[in-house]
Enzyme design. Sequence first.
Site, PDB file in Angstrom:
ATOM      1  N   ASP A 102       0.827  -1.213   0.000  1.00  0.00           N
ATOM      2  CA  ASP A 102       0.000   0.000   0.000  1.00  0.00           C
ATOM      3  C   ASP A 102       0.857   1.258   0.000  1.00  0.00           C
ATOM      4  OD1 ASP A 102       0.687  -0.844   2.689  1.00  0.00           O
ATOM      5  OD2 ASP A 102      -0.721   0.643   3.468  1.00  0.00           O
ATOM      6  N   GLU A 120      -0.024  -1.195   5.700  1.00  0.00           N
ATOM      7  CA  GLU A 120       1.095  -0.782   6.561  1.00  0.00           C
ATOM      8  C   GLU A 120       0.941   0.682   6.934  1.00  0.00           C
ATOM      9  OE1 GLU A 120       5.043   0.741   7.784  1.00  0.00           O
ATOM     10  OE2 GLU A 120       3.795   1.444   6.134  1.00  0.00           O
ATOM     11  N   GLU A 121       0.524   1.480   5.945  1.00  0.00           N
ATOM     12  CA  GLU A 121       0.489   2.932   6.128  1.00  0.00           C
ATOM     13  C   GLU A 121      -0.639   3.387   7.055  1.00  0.00           C
ATOM     14  OE1 GLU A 121       2.835   4.694   5.402  1.00  0.00           O
ATOM     15  OE2 GLU A 121       3.824   4.024   3.558  1.00  0.00           O
TER      16      GLU A 121
END
Length: 386
Positions: A75, A137-138
Amino acid sequence: MTETLSARAILDRLVAFPTVSRDSNLELVDWVEQYLAGFGVSSRRVYDATGKKAALYANVGPEVEGGVVLSGHTDVVPVDGQDWSTDPFTVVEKDGRLYGRGTCDMKGFDALALAMVPYALERRVARPLQIALSYDEEVGCIGAPPMIDDMVQHLPRAASAVIGEPTMLRPVTGHNASVMFRIHVKGYEVHSSKLPQGVSAVHEAGRILNWVNEINDRIQAIEPDPVSALFDPPFTTCHVGMIQGGTAHNITAKDCHLNVGFRCPAGDDPERYASELSAFLDDLHVRLAARHPKAGIDYDRNFGVPGLKPESEGRAEGLIRQLTGDNGTHVVTYGTEAGQFQERGYSAVVCGPGDISQAHQPDEWIAVDQFEKGEALLRRVVDTLV
Ligand SMILES: [Zn+2]
């Protein structure tokens, strides 16, 4: 057999999928799965609860222990409201830089990892190269834990995990842990002339701010432990970045919303603060509910990312130090998935091409030179598996 794409050609393909965290990443995952299948490499998907996103991992080479995981996330952060000079989802090369969303954070590393698949097969590695690509992840490192749990069940254990966040190819052996609370203080609305009959959510939120100030004073009065001393600042910080409440100067506020975040150097344990804050909020809830049945506190722990603790004689760190000759101490104050690998028993290090200061920016870029050096480093990583 798939044609062997260059790392640069793979990067072009990966960046072209606009895998902003809020959107699906399945088209990218489909592409990677087919790419791997072209080399006879099977992969496993680990879906999120919505089925719109998946992590994907694969084992390249023999199914034995002692390999290396190359781990990245698929992502990227949004481009909304950012002023880009070029199309963010097309890689544009200019003046020795590759521009595009994710070139630095971290599709550049993902592309390099995937480019190692044919190389690992060609070299007939004796221990496997494992590729692990996560999602979300972000938005708080949400996608990696279920992926790693699945890897632990289905793959022979790798000796090292390299998490390729941008570090300019330096071995980073420690990073912060974080915990975030989202809090809703519920008051009871009356005209402020009747203050004692109401409950002001804003006033009650003030008690939480006091708690935050007091805990910061308390923490900063303590001598840092040796691991935390590597970090700047060398202590845990508690921060309220946002607070919002009230509707008028003469109404006791019905609602007040705030976020309380902790950032802990790897020597400290975020849980002790999280549980202390939970206990404080639970107690405040009881007191407010006693004043009015509609008043109280709702909260959730938005996310928590474990820290990466410097390992003594860590395999992953040793691998990168041996290949780069870099024996410096490098720790960072942002979180990555490395702590989640470490928490599940992997020796983990953060090492990837590019500079973190380019990440998340408009006109994000990675230097061609870093990309090429990253490829050379990963080839040497594969060489250690032969
Ligand atoms: Zn990243």
